[in-house]
Design a protein around this motif. Structure first.
Motif, PDB file in Angstrom:
ATOM      1  N   CYS A 403       0.854  -1.190   0.000  1.00 13.96           N
ATOM      2  CA  CYS A 403       0.000   0.000   0.000  1.00 13.96           C
ATOM      3  C   CYS A 403       0.891   1.241   0.000  1.00 13.96           C
ATOM      4  O   CYS A 403       1.742   1.397   0.878  1.00 13.96           O
ATOM      5  CB  CYS A 403      -0.921   0.001   1.215  1.00 13.96           C
ATOM      6  N   CYS A 417       1.049   3.997   5.704  1.00 14.12           N
ATOM      7  CA  CYS A 417       0.091   3.139   5.009  1.00 14.12           C
ATOM      8  C   CYS A 417       0.523   1.688   5.160  1.00 14.12           C
ATOM      9  O   CYS A 417       1.696   1.367   4.940  1.00 14.12           O
ATOM     10  CB  CYS A 417      -0.013   3.498   3.525  1.00 14.12           C
ATOM     11  N   GLN A 419      -0.622  -2.598   4.677  1.00 11.72           N
ATOM     12  CA  GLN A 419      -1.497  -3.610   4.103  1.00 11.72           C
ATOM     13  C   GLN A 419      -2.190  -4.361   5.234  1.00 11.72           C
ATOM     14  O   GLN A 419      -1.543  -4.943   6.100  1.00 11.72           O
ATOM     15  CB  GLN A 419      -0.704  -4.584   3.237  1.00 11.72           C
ATOM     16  N   CYS A 429      -6.093  -1.460   2.517  1.00  9.39           N
ATOM     17  CA  CYS A 429      -5.023  -0.615   3.046  1.00  9.39           C
ATOM     18  C   CYS A 429      -5.563   0.207   4.218  1.00  9.39           C
ATOM     19  O   CYS A 429      -6.670   0.758   4.143  1.00  9.39           O
ATOM     20  CB  CYS A 429      -4.476   0.322   1.969  1.00  9.39           C
ATOM     21  N   VAL A 439      -2.148   0.385  -4.993  1.00 11.51           N
ATOM     22  CA  VAL A 439      -1.475  -0.849  -4.582  1.00 11.51           C
ATOM     23  C   VAL A 439      -0.318  -1.093  -5.543  1.00 11.51           C
ATOM     24  O   VAL A 439      -0.502  -1.069  -6.768  1.00 11.51           O
ATOM     25  CB  VAL A 439      -2.446  -2.044  -4.598  1.00 11.51           C
TER      26      VAL A 439
END
Length: 745
Positions: A403, A417, A419, A429, A439
């Motif tokens: 992410c 950020c 995942q 995310c 992504v």
């Protein structure tokens, strides 16, 4: 006398008792020998009934119904029970008096009473039993120390409400009870950026600036709201023009475009007529939610489109600072912008695995999240964004989903950020700040095992040895000399040098200059292989179509075979000098399109040869069906054609799988393609040697003759010294002449 006096005494006592205890009438009672008033109200409920009040009088009492009740017989005062005097029943004040709460109130009947429910901006005193009257919100806010119109707004009271008059440069977007907010129209200046902007982007800024100035210059915050829906449509129409193919390819323009669209949504959102607005164009997909009011909204926010979904709440969207009277949340998906930002991965640190640095590519649409919260870089609560993959792919040892967001330095970053979850189609995310997101797919090099590497090197060495034997065969085997042999000789020379350089230098990336030289040499010699293969197709075509004079002068062959790839390599090196050599291999870069300087000519050569081979096979079939075919010559051409087609299939198939390595597909497919490419690249020299040498009867005869000469030298020397028979010498001479003659043939 005694008896008479006694009687008189008794009679006197009786008279005295009658005076001390007199007989009292109704409503009175005897106290201390006197008749006094009796308070009948001490037991009033039994005498008056429910919902009544009792009033005592001298010698009597009377009952009255309580307020909100009335006697069923219409009596005001009564003393009898319910059977004779009636009972007190609830009186519906709302029905009897339409104006009891005023024109701004609604009356609700209660048992013995009523309640006034006032409209917004009105209040009713005495627990809701008075007429609804206007609330002076401006005076109330001043008493409570509240600033309901903002620093640059003047509160004006009106019947049942109020409105805020904004100074020039401030607006409440037509919402009269919204605090005045400053309009920063200079943020939409086209010349405010560090670089000249594309025409379409400048048009967006001009459109938004003019709309902002028009709203800012209104004399007062009137109730008329701007046409936000029309302005939103114009914004996305202009955005489509910027994002159309071929118009957007510079990173700085992408960054300015993203920020401009975000700011425009913030400006247009409060002017929208609906609380939820969706708009879908060829380049964008957006959903905008707006909440208006004097109090902060609460609850969850769920915005979604085809490519992304946003989960957050209104507390996060509105923030904790000054509340301007509206809250906004928007989700924008750019359908093709990922092609323009599929680069700038320099800031993605810490993604190494097992000592290997991955390569990155965008694996979802670019999505922007816009909220009215001014502190988007320091959210009180994280937001969840679900992004759909561009294709269905599972995570594996070679693939990882990341992410990332597009930062102010025009690069992708992962700070803040994370995942949360991934499957084959989507990645969730969690981000601590808001921006534009995507992504990324991290591709790790396919880990080659030691055994595969060893087999690859061994087979490459075998291939090089076989090519060397083929080169010697074509150079010194006199019985097969001709145009096709010349073509085969130089094809093998190019392939020999290409394999040798591939074996020695494909992974030598330590020196940039040396790696570029290796890549250029590989480019040149592999192109040379296909160029000589094209010449072979041309020669086969001439042998079938032309009956006589089918040879081509060697000089022409050399110029075409070595000059054509040289021209392509020189032009490619001039146009894309940095495209030779990558971080992992000394080969052509895939990022700037230089690979097509190899793939393009190869595809052209294979297509041309396919055409020549089809014509050749068709002509051969016709000649075999003729009345007097030259069978031996036709069989020879047939053998040549079969070997040429087999050679083209081997070399072409190898590079087909090599090209598939760089196309979209699953990791399992790419792994299989990589193994097939390595195997075909390793054995192609051996296959060329088998096709053109070992399968040729003439070459096998030459090998047999050469081996016979090597295996019998001592016997020949001994016979020369031991025999002086002239017939023997003559016989040997005749045999030698015979061999010479055969070799010439």
């Amino acid at each position: 006398m005694g008896v008479g006096n006694k009687e008189l005494l008794i009679l006197g006592l009786l008279c005295m008792l009658e005076k001390c205890f007199p007989e009292c009438s109704n409503g009175y009672e005897t106290k201390q020998g006197k008749c006094v008033d009796l308070n009948e109200c001490e037991d009033w409920q039994n005498k008056c009934g429910n919902h009544t009040s009792c009033h005592n009088t001298i010698g009597s009492f009377y009952c009255q119904c309580l307020k909100g009740f009335k006697n069923s017989l219409g009596k005001v005062n009564f003393t009898g029970g319910e059977l004779t005097s009636g009972q007190c029943l609830d009186m519906n004040e709302c029905m009897n008096n339409d104006e009891i709460c005023g024109r701004a109130g609604n009356c609700s009947n209660l048992i013995g009473s009523y309640k006034c429910t006032c409209e917004s901006g009105y209040t009713s005193g005495n627990n809701g039993t008075e007429v609804c009257r206007d609330i002076n919100e401006c005076q109330k806010a001043e008493i409570n120390g509240e600033d309901i119109c903002g620093e640059r707004g003047l509160c004006k009271n009106e019947e049942g409400s109020y409105w805020c008059k904004c100074q020039k440069g401030y607006t409440n977007y037509g919402n009269k009870r919204t605090p005045c907010s400053e309009l920063n129209c200079d943020g939409f200046r086209a010349d405010s950026g560090p670089t000249p902007l594309l025409g379409g982007l400048a048009n967006i800024l001009s459109l938004m600036r003019n709309s902002c100035l028009a709203l800012s210059n209104r004399s007062a915050a009137s109730e008329e709201m701007g046409d936000g829906d029309a302005l939103l449509a114009k914004l996305f129409t202009a955005t489509n023009a910027v994002l159309s193919p071929g118009r957007q390819d510079r990173g700085e323009d992408v960054s300015v475009l993203l920020s401009t669209v975000d700011n425009s949504i913030m400006f247009i959102g409060p002017q929208l007529k609906k609380n939820h607005t969706k708009i879908n164009t060829t380049e964008t997909d957006a959903e905008i939610a707006v909440q208006r009011g004097n109090t902060r909204p609460n609850g969850l926010i769920h915005l979604t489109n085809e490519n992304a979904t946003l989960y957050t709440d209104w507390e996060t969207a509105s923030g904790t600072g000054t509340y301007p009277g509206f809250a906004l949340a928007a989700l924008l998906s750019y359908k093709n912008l990922h092609n323009s930002v599929n680069r700038s991965f320099e800031e993605l640190k810490g993604q190494e695995k097992d000592g290997m640095d991955p390569s990155f590519q965008i694996f979802s649409r670019v999505v922007s999240v816009v909220v009215s919260n001014p502190s988007t870089q320091n959210l009180s609560r994280s937001v969840n964004i679900t992004l759909r993959h561009l294709e269905n792919t599972e995570e594996s040892p070679e693939v990882r989903f990341i992410c990332a967001y597009w930062n102010e330095r025009e690069a992708w970053s992962t700070d803040g950020c994370y995942q949360q979850h991934s499957n084959a189609t989507h990645t969730v995310c969690t981000c601590e700040h808001l921006s534009s997101f995507a992504v990324l797919m991290a591709l790790y090099p396919i880990e080659e095992t030691f055994g595969l590497l060893l087999v690859n090197k061994i087979m490459l060495i075998i291939s090089i040895v076989c090519l060397l034997l083929a080169i010697l065969t074509f150079m010194f085997c006199r019985s097969i000399q001709g145009t096709r042999t010349t073509i085969h000789l130089h094809l093998c020379i190019c392939l020999f040098l290409a394999d040798l350089i591939f074996l020695a230098g494909i992974s030598r990336t330590e020196t940039v200059g040396g790696c570029r030289f290796v890549a250029a040499m590989l480019h040149y010699f592999f192109l040379g292989v296909f160029t000589w293969m094209l010449l072979e197709g041309v020669q086969l075509y001439r042998m079938v179509v032309l009956v006589f004079n089918t040879t081509i002068r060697p000089l022409y062959l050399l110029v075409a075979g070595y000059g054509t790839p040289l021209v392509i390599v020189i032009i490619s090196a001039i146009i894309r000098p940095k495209g030779y050599g990558t971080d992992k291999f000394c080969w052509l870069s895939l990022e700037d399109g230089l690979i097509w300087s190899f793939v393009g000519p190869v595809c052209f050569i294979i297509g041309t040869n396919v055409f020549f081979f089809i014509i050749t096979v068709w002509k051969l079939a016709n000649k075999f069906n003729s009345l007097n075919p030259d069978v031996s010559q036709l069989n020879k051409i047939k053998a040549f054609t079969v070997t040429a087609i087999a050679q083209m299939c081997i070399l072409g198939l190898m590079w087909v799988f090599g090209t598939l390595l760089f196309q979209d597909g699953t990791m399992h497919f790419k792994r299989v393609a990589a193994y097939i490419f390595i195997i075909l690249n390793s054995v192609q020299g051996a296959l060329v040697f088998i096709l053109h040498c070992l399968l040729s009867k003439q070459v096998r005869d030459e090998y047999a003759h050469f081996l016979s000469c090597i295996c019998k030298p001592q016997k020949k020397r001994y016979s020369d010294f031991s025999s002086t028979n002239p017939s023997s010498t003559q016989s040997q001479g005749s045999k030698s002449g015979q061999h010479t003659s055969e070799s010439q043939i």
